[in-house]
Design a protein around this motif. Structure first.
Motif, PDB file in Angstrom:
ATOM      1  N   TYR A 901       0.809  -1.221   0.000  1.00 12.82           N
ATOM      2  CA  TYR A 901       0.000   0.000   0.000  1.00 12.82           C
ATOM      3  C   TYR A 901       0.846   1.277   0.000  1.00 12.82           C
ATOM      4  O   TYR A 901       0.313   2.353  -0.287  1.00 12.82           O
ATOM      5  CB  TYR A 901      -0.956  -0.028   1.195  1.00 12.82           C
ATOM      6  N   ASP A 902       2.136   1.163   0.300  1.00 13.14           N
ATOM      7  CA  ASP A 902       2.981   2.347   0.181  1.00 13.14           C
ATOM      8  C   ASP A 902       3.098   2.794  -1.278  1.00 13.14           C
ATOM      9  O   ASP A 902       3.336   3.973  -1.564  1.00 13.14           O
ATOM     10  CB  ASP A 902       4.383   2.067   0.738  1.00 13.14           C
ATOM     11  N   ARG A 903       2.911   1.824  -2.191  1.00 15.11           N
ATOM     12  CA  ARG A 903       2.957   2.190  -3.619  1.00 15.11           C
ATOM     13  C   ARG A 903       1.768   3.061  -4.021  1.00 15.11           C
ATOM     14  O   ARG A 903       1.829   3.774  -5.018  1.00 15.11           O
ATOM     15  CB  ARG A 903       2.993   0.930  -4.475  1.00 15.11           C
ATOM     16  N   VAL A 904       0.689   2.957  -3.236  1.00 15.06           N
ATOM     17  CA  VAL A 904      -0.467   3.815  -3.505  1.00 15.06           C
ATOM     18  C   VAL A 904      -0.048   5.275  -3.406  1.00 15.06           C
ATOM     19  O   VAL A 904      -0.458   6.126  -4.207  1.00 15.06           O
ATOM     20  CB  VAL A 904      -1.608   3.510  -2.513  1.00 15.06           C
ATOM     21  N   LYS A 905       0.764   5.553  -2.413  1.00 16.58           N
ATOM     22  CA  LYS A 905       1.233   6.932  -2.218  1.00 16.58           C
ATOM     23  C   LYS A 905       1.914   7.455  -3.480  1.00 16.58           C
ATOM     24  O   LYS A 905       1.606   8.556  -3.961  1.00 16.58           O
ATOM     25  CB  LYS A 905       2.206   6.959  -1.039  1.00 16.58           C
ATOM     26  N   TYR A 906       2.807   6.665  -4.045  1.00 24.27           N
ATOM     27  CA  TYR A 906       3.557   7.122  -5.225  1.00 24.27           C
ATOM     28  C   TYR A 906       2.665   7.191  -6.461  1.00 24.27           C
ATOM     29  O   TYR A 906       2.852   8.041  -7.324  1.00 24.27           O
ATOM     30  CB  TYR A 906       4.758   6.199  -5.453  1.00 24.27           C
ATOM     31  N   ALA A 907       1.668   6.296  -6.522  1.00 23.97           N
ATOM     32  CA  ALA A 907       0.727   6.342  -7.655  1.00 23.97           C
ATOM     33  C   ALA A 907      -0.084   7.633  -7.619  1.00 23.97           C
ATOM     34  O   ALA A 907      -0.277   8.289  -8.652  1.00 23.97           O
ATOM     35  CB  ALA A 907      -0.205   5.131  -7.610  1.00 23.97           C
ATOM     36  N   VAL A 908      -0.552   8.006  -6.429  1.00 26.65           N
ATOM     37  CA  VAL A 908      -1.344   9.239  -6.292  1.00 26.65           C
ATOM     38  C   VAL A 908      -0.473  10.468  -6.565  1.00 26.65           C
ATOM     39  O   VAL A 908      -0.897  11.408  -7.245  1.00 26.65           O
ATOM     40  CB  VAL A 908      -1.982   9.323  -4.888  1.00 26.65           C
ATOM     41  N   ILE A 909       0.747  10.461  -6.059  1.00 27.99           N
ATOM     42  CA  ILE A 909       1.655  11.592  -6.288  1.00 27.99           C
ATOM     43  C   ILE A 909       1.938  11.755  -7.779  1.00 27.99           C
ATOM     44  O   ILE A 909       1.895  12.858  -8.324  1.00 27.99           O
ATOM     45  CB  ILE A 909       2.968  11.406  -5.497  1.00 27.99           C
ATOM     46  N   SER A 910       2.209  10.651  -8.457  1.00 34.78           N
ATOM     47  CA  SER A 910       2.476  10.697  -9.893  1.00 34.78           C
ATOM     48  C   SER A 910       1.250  11.178 -10.666  1.00 34.78           C
ATOM     49  O   SER A 910       1.361  12.000 -11.586  1.00 34.78           O
ATOM     50  CB  SER A 910       2.900   9.309 -10.387  1.00 34.78           C
ATOM     51  N   PHE A 911       0.090  10.671 -10.281  1.00 29.53           N
ATOM     52  CA  PHE A 911      -1.167  11.080 -10.916  1.00 29.53           C
ATOM     53  C   PHE A 911      -1.376  12.588 -10.761  1.00 29.53           C
ATOM     54  O   PHE A 911      -1.746  13.290 -11.706  1.00 29.53           O
ATOM     55  CB  PHE A 911      -2.313  10.308 -10.251  1.00 29.53           C
ATOM     56  N   HIS A 912      -1.101  13.074  -9.571  1.00 30.88           N
ATOM     57  CA  HIS A 912      -1.278  14.510  -9.310  1.00 30.88           C
ATOM     58  C   HIS A 912      -0.280  15.345 -10.109  1.00 30.88           C
ATOM     59  O   HIS A 912      -0.630  16.375 -10.690  1.00 30.88           O
ATOM     60  CB  HIS A 912      -1.114  14.774  -7.812  1.00 30.88           C
ATOM     61  N   ARG A 913       0.976  14.923 -10.134  1.00 24.03           N
ATOM     62  CA  ARG A 913       1.992  15.693 -10.853  1.00 24.03           C
ATOM     63  C   ARG A 913       1.681  15.770 -12.343  1.00 24.03           C
ATOM     64  O   ARG A 913       1.813  16.824 -12.974  1.00 24.03           O
ATOM     65  CB  ARG A 913       3.371  15.067 -10.630  1.00 24.03           C
ATOM     66  N   ASN A 914       1.273  14.641 -12.906  1.00 19.85           N
ATOM     67  CA  ASN A 914       0.952  14.641 -14.332  1.00 19.85           C
ATOM     68  C   ASN A 914      -0.249  15.521 -14.634  1.00 19.85           C
ATOM     69  O   ASN A 914      -0.285  16.242 -15.642  1.00 19.85           O
ATOM     70  CB  ASN A 914       0.695  13.208 -14.807  1.00 19.85           C
ATOM     71  N   SER A 915      -1.254  15.467 -13.760  1.00 19.55           N
ATOM     72  CA  SER A 915      -2.434  16.308 -13.989  1.00 19.55           C
ATOM     73  C   SER A 915      -2.088  17.783 -13.825  1.00 19.55           C
ATOM     74  O   SER A 915      -2.647  18.641 -14.512  1.00 19.55           O
ATOM     75  CB  SER A 915      -3.550  15.925 -13.006  1.00 19.55           C
ATOM     76  N   ARG A 916      -1.159  18.066 -12.919  1.00 20.22           N
ATOM     77  CA  ARG A 916      -0.749  19.462 -12.732  1.00 20.22           C
ATOM     78  C   ARG A 916      -0.062  19.993 -13.987  1.00 20.22           C
ATOM     79  O   ARG A 916      -0.262  21.149 -14.369  1.00 20.22           O
ATOM     80  CB  ARG A 916       0.190  19.577 -11.527  1.00 20.22           C
ATOM     81  N   ARG A 917       0.736  19.154 -14.622  1.00 20.11           N
ATOM     82  CA  ARG A 917       1.367  19.577 -15.875  1.00 20.11           C
ATOM     83  C   ARG A 917       0.307  19.886 -16.928  1.00 20.11           C
ATOM     84  O   ARG A 917       0.438  20.843 -17.704  1.00 20.11           O
ATOM     85  CB  ARG A 917       2.308  18.485 -16.397  1.00 20.11           C
ATOM     86  N   ILE A 918      -0.753  19.086 -16.959  1.00 21.95           N
ATOM     87  CA  ILE A 918      -1.839  19.350 -17.911  1.00 21.95           C
ATOM     88  C   ILE A 918      -2.499  20.688 -17.602  1.00 21.95           C
ATOM     89  O   ILE A 918      -2.772  21.498 -18.497  1.00 21.95           O
ATOM     90  CB  ILE A 918      -2.887  18.216 -17.871  1.00 21.95           C
ATOM     91  N   ARG A 919      -2.745  20.954 -16.314  1.00 20.35           N
ATOM     92  CA  ARG A 919      -3.373  22.216 -15.922  1.00 20.35           C
ATOM     93  C   ARG A 919      -2.489  23.395 -16.283  1.00 20.35           C
ATOM     94  O   ARG A 919      -2.955  24.418 -16.781  1.00 20.35           O
ATOM     95  CB  ARG A 919      -3.666  22.234 -14.418  1.00 20.35           C
ATOM     96  N   GLU A 920      -1.202  23.251 -16.006  1.00 24.13           N
ATOM     97  CA  GLU A 920      -0.275  24.335 -16.330  1.00 24.13           C
ATOM     98  C   GLU A 920      -0.236  24.588 -17.823  1.00 24.13           C
ATOM     99  O   GLU A 920      -0.155  25.718 -18.281  1.00 24.13           O
ATOM    100  CB  GLU A 920       1.121  24.004 -15.803  1.00 24.13           C
ATOM    101  N   ARG A 921      -0.308  23.498 -18.570  1.00 23.94           N
ATOM    102  CA  ARG A 921      -0.306  23.642 -20.017  1.00 23.94           C
ATOM    103  C   ARG A 921      -1.528  24.418 -20.490  1.00 23.94           C
ATOM    104  O   ARG A 921      -1.432  25.327 -21.300  1.00 23.94           O
ATOM    105  CB  ARG A 921      -0.290  22.269 -20.677  1.00 23.94           C
ATOM    106  N   ARG A 922      -2.700  24.075 -19.943  1.00 19.05           N
ATOM    107  CA  ARG A 922      -3.926  24.742 -20.384  1.00 19.05           C
ATOM    108  C   ARG A 922      -3.923  26.206 -19.966  1.00 19.05           C
ATOM    109  O   ARG A 922      -4.419  27.066 -20.684  1.00 19.05           O
ATOM    110  CB  ARG A 922      -5.163  24.021 -19.827  1.00 19.05           C
TER     111      ARG A 922
END
Length: 929
Positions: A901-922
């Motif tokens: 379940y510690d991998r959940v943490k990194y999955a959520v962090i990665s998901f957030h970072r990638n979505s933030r790049r999309i937001r910044e792009r828009r």
């Protein structure tokens, strides 16, 4: 062609004036288009088509720049040379403009060069392509200007630090000498236009700012000489000033740049006579002021070490400070501040610097003068001047660093005395008074020379509103000194009191402020004055506006706080009864109070609040004067709120007084606590005003852990009634219309969870409360969202959810309640959590979301895997592309299946970072207006 037509149609929307929905739809379509792989070819066709509107070509250029930044991975490595050639061809096609298109294409080429390491000779390619033809030289200048900016500032380009350093070397450092030679050639070429020369200067400044051009290389080129020569040209002046200032700034490493500094400084000093010859040209003076100030700031250590050589720069800056245009004067302020910081650390100060700062002080005080009465400042101009006076006041403080406060005070005092002896205008008196106020923070509290002269002078000042205003604020600033010299209190108190009777509202406000600070800092000397202040409040005070009364009550509270406890309690009671009488009259009147009566009651409550906030608490032992007050006052508040709880101002003011009453009475409020919580419960139910939840939460936080059946019953009652009310409100209103109510409700739940969790979890209302708190995650306001996330984290990490076999019986009940609530609202909760994470949640929420997600994944793995796909499907693909959703789902599933379940943490962090790049792009997409 279908895409082309749809694109042109979307762009056409912006040329008309359609409704907001049409604009948003067109904007969203264009942003989505920019994400697509087809945009590369479509935009290439647009740029090469002569029959498309200018807006379409601009959009195409913008799209190339955006896609090079974000989507270069869509292009196979083998096709990068072709993309490069396409962009260069498009730039050649648009070499004559429009400029907006060429800028975007230059940025696209620069971004490509950063990410295309195989293109080793990018700068040389551009020089070869555009440098030989005079018609395309401006485009080359544009590219060379933007290249360092793009390399150093576009943090969105996805390359590693190592790759970035390598490209900086290849693109900038390796080519810096060649660029200097190229600029030297263009700037001196036969028949060169002023436009190209200006572009060359701008390009040179860009490369200097990047730090890749050696100052010595520039000094050895013709560019240094030409930059100073260009100051004589009106058309090149501004660009030359920019270059000179940047060059000076880049020589701040003094020891490494002494040969260059030796070339620069004589040229800078030689500019000083031009201040007199161009005195009538503010634009020129502004440019020279920038050069002198930059030289002064950069070489301030050399100015100290070699004063005779460098002092002409100080004198030139002094001339600029004395210039009458107040838009130019501030350019010099950082120099005086930083030089004073250096001088202030030295044991002795050169007479030259002393004289320079005396002159600056005189100049600043002269600038402080209001214009004559025949040409007064009005509106925004007056507001700007007053704001700027405070900025100038900071420079007066810098003078104190060099000259010592006593010297500055005496010199300023002499200005006032001379102006009064010569019967000068009020402006001549007011300006040095303002200066005395500005430097008041630097005075020696034991000064017995300068400050007494100033205090003795105040009563004899001219009776002009601006002068009285300034003098009263001097008293306000010097109250700490007055505390050590209490013989001045009667005189200054009399002057302040007279200010309350002035017809000028600003003088009255200043008197209130001065009285507050005098009572705060001299409270030990003012106990005997309280009866006088009480009489004043009941006479002259009744004519004052509420803001001024508040300052007086605050002042009184400071004096009370310095008294022995029993006397303080008696004095507080005396002043409080005046205000409570007003509230009592409204509360007990048989006739409904009108708006005026309620406003008067609210003012009285505010006065009480201010006094209580200053006095705080008398400690654990309540003085005799207060022992019966709590129940008596609460009885009156109870009646007031039973009648007027729906009045927002009454609710807020009453609850704020109750909040400070908790501090004042401490444990002695316990006899009325049950009644208070009950009234808060019914009042919130009737009004929906969040103040009632807020004060109930404060009470529960303090007393909620007591095993008192009546108290616990009242807590349970407000919990259940408020939950029902919140659910009712959410049925008719969206969460964003009641953010304050939801925040205080969630705070209430958090307090109950902390102090009496059995009440929270074992109530049949818990599932509804969970759902109501979940609605808070819809908000965009930071505080409610963080409050709700912290509550949920406390719930999901509660000890009752620990996987052990010997949980206490009540913990088993808690866990069952949490499980029931989560399984009923889980899909909604997870949806809000993920939508907020990739949407409007503040950055502070990120670790909370990660922790919550990890906890619920470990507790309900099967449900999470089942719920996530439809939740992800509902998130717009423009916010989170499908491939990102698939990757996130895969990461979560893998972590759950492997119980890591510690991998959940990194999955959520990665998901957030990638979505933030999309937001910044828009956000970064610059669509055609």
């Amino acid at each position: 062609m279908a895409d082309m037509q749809e694109l042109l149609s979307a762009l056409d929307v912006f040329t008309r004036t359609p409704d907001k929905a049409s604009l948003e739809k067109a904007n969203a379509w264009l942003q989505d288009f920019q994400h697509s792989p087809e945009a590369w070819s479509t935009c290439n066709v647009l740029l090469l088509s002569s029959d498309v509107p200018p807006a379409a070509r601009l959009f195409a250029a913008q799209t190339f720049r955006t896609k090079v930044t974000y989507d270069l991975s869509q292009v196979d490595a083998a096709n990068l040379p072709g993309l490069r050639d396409t962009l260069i061809a498009a730039l050649r096609e648009h070499s004559t403009g429009p400029r907006a298109v060429t800028v975007q294409l230059c940025l696209a080429i620069a971004g490509l060069a950063v990410q295309f390491p195989a293109w080793k000779n990018a700068v040389q390619t551009m020089i070869n392509t555009f440098g030989a033809n005079p018609a395309t030289v401006p485009v080359l200048m544009q590219f060379l200007t933007l290249l360092p900016e793009e390399v150093h500032t576009n943090s969105k380009i996805p390359i590693t630090d190592y790759e970035w350093r390598e490209r900086v070397s290849d693109l900038l450092a390796t080519n810096s000498k060649q660029v200097l030679e190229l600029l030297s050639m263009y700037i001196q070429a036969s028949g060169v236009t002023a436009e190209v020369q200006n572009q060359a200067f701008k390009c040179l400044r860009s490369w200097l700012m990047s730090g890749e051009v050696s100052t010595m290389d520039m000094a050895e080129s013709p560019l240094l000489h030409f930059a100073f020569e260009a100051l004589a040209s009106d058309g090149l002046f501004d660009a030359a000033v920019d270059v000179i200032c940047e060059l000076i700034h880049e020589t701040q490493e003094i020891d490494d740049n002494m040969p260059v500094i030796e070339l620069i400084v004589p040229r800078v000093i030689a500019l000083r006579p031009l201040l007199a010859s161009h005195r009538d040209d503010p634009d020129k003076i502004r440019g020279y002021a920038r050069i002198f100030a930059e030289a002064g700031e950069t070489y301030r250590v050399l100015i100290i070490q070699h004063t005779e050589t460098f002092f002409p720069i100080v004198e030139a800056i002094g001339e600029c400070s004395a210039y009458p245009d107040l838009d130019i004067v501030p350019i010099t302020f950082p120099f005086w501040e930083r030089l004073a910081q250096v001088i202030g650390k030295r044991k002795s100060v050169s007479p030259l610097f002393q004289q320079a700062y005396r002159s600056v002080m005189q100049v600043i005080i002269n600038h402080l003068k209001f214009p004559s009465d025949s040409t007064p400042l009005v509106g925004q101009e007056a507001d700007d001047f007053r704001a700027f006076r405070h900025v100038m006041g900071d420079t007066l403080k810098d003078c104190c660093e060099v000259l010592e406060a006593e010297s500055c005070l005496l010199a300023t005092y002499e200005m006032i005395a001379n102006a009064m002896s010569q019967n000068s205008s009020w402006q001549e008196v007011e300006a040095p008074l303002f200066a005395l106020r500005s430097i008041g923070g630097r005075i020696d509290l034991n000064d017995d020379v300068a400050v007494p002269k100033i205090m003795d002078l105040i009563p004899s000042l001219p009776n002009h509103p601006r002068v009285r205003y300034a003098a009263i604020l001097i008293i306000s600033r010097y109250t700490e000194w007055i505390d050590k010299h209490p013989t001045y209190i009667p005189m200054q108190l009399q002057y302040i009191s007279a200010g309350f009777e002035d017809s000028d509202s600003e003088v009255v406000a200043a008197a209130g402020q001065a009285l507050k600070y005098l009572c705060q800092d001299c409270k030990g000397h003012l106990v005997d004055v309280l009866p006088t202040l009480h009489t004043f409040l009941n006479t002259t005070g009744s004519k004052l506006c509420q803001d001024d009364k508040i300052q007086i009550y605050e002042a009184i509270a400071f004096v009370i706080s310095a008294m022995p406890m029993d006397k303080a309690a008696e004095s507080l009671k005396t002043f409080s009864l005046d205000q409570l009488a007003i509230v009592h009259k409204v509360a007990t009147s048989t006739n409904p109070a009108d708006d005026g009566d309620l406003a008067t009651a609210c003012n009285a409550l505010e006065s009480l609040e201010v006094m209580l906030s200053v006095i705080g608490s008398f400690g654990e032992r309540l003085p005799a004067a207060c022992q019966s007050t709590c129940s008596e006052v609460w009885a009156m508040f109870d009646v007031l709120l039973s009648k007027y709880c729906k009045d927002e101002n009454v609710a807020e003011r009453a609850c704020r007084v109750l909040r400070y009453g908790l501090d004042l009475f401490g444990q002695d409020v316990l006899p009325v606590v049950v009644s208070v919580i009950g009234r808060m419960s019914f009042s919130f139910e009737a009004s929906g005003a969040s103040s009632f939840l807020w004060i109930a939460g404060k009470i529960i936080d303090r007393f909620g852990d007591r095993e008192d059946p009546d108290l616990r019953g009242s807590i349970k009652e407000i919990y259940e009634r408020s939950t029902q009310k919140i659910v009712q409100l959410l049925q008719t209103q969206s969460p964003d219309t009641i953010p304050g109510v939801l925040e205080d409700y969630v705070q209430l739940l958090a307090r109950i969870l902390q102090q009496c969790p059995d009440i929270l979890f074992q109530s049949s209302m818990f599932s509804l409360a969970f759902r109501a708190a979940t609605a808070t995650l819809n908000l965009v306001q930071t505080d409610p969202v963080l409050t709700a996330l912290e509550l949920f984290l406390s719930i999901f990490t509660h000890d009752c959810l620990e996987p052990v076999n010997d949980l206490p019986p009540n913990f088993v009940l808690y866990a069952r309640a949490i499980q029931t609530a989560f399984e009923a609202s889980g899909p909604d909760f997870l949806g809000y959590l993920l939508t907020g994470l990739v949407g409007n949640f503040p950055s502070e929420a990120d670790p909370l979301v990660v922790s919550i997600f990890r906890s619920i994944t470990a507790l309900w793995p099967t449900q999470v895997i089942t719920w996530l796909p439809p939740i992800l499907e509902q998130i717009p693909s423009a916010t989170v592309p499908n491939d990102m959703k698939i990757g996130f789902m895969s990461d979560i599933s893998s972590a759950i299946n492997q119980k890591k379940y510690d991998r959940v943490k990194y999955a959520v962090i990665s998901f957030h970072r990638n979505s933030r790049r999309i937001r910044e792009r828009r956000r970064g997409v610059a669509l055609v207006p």
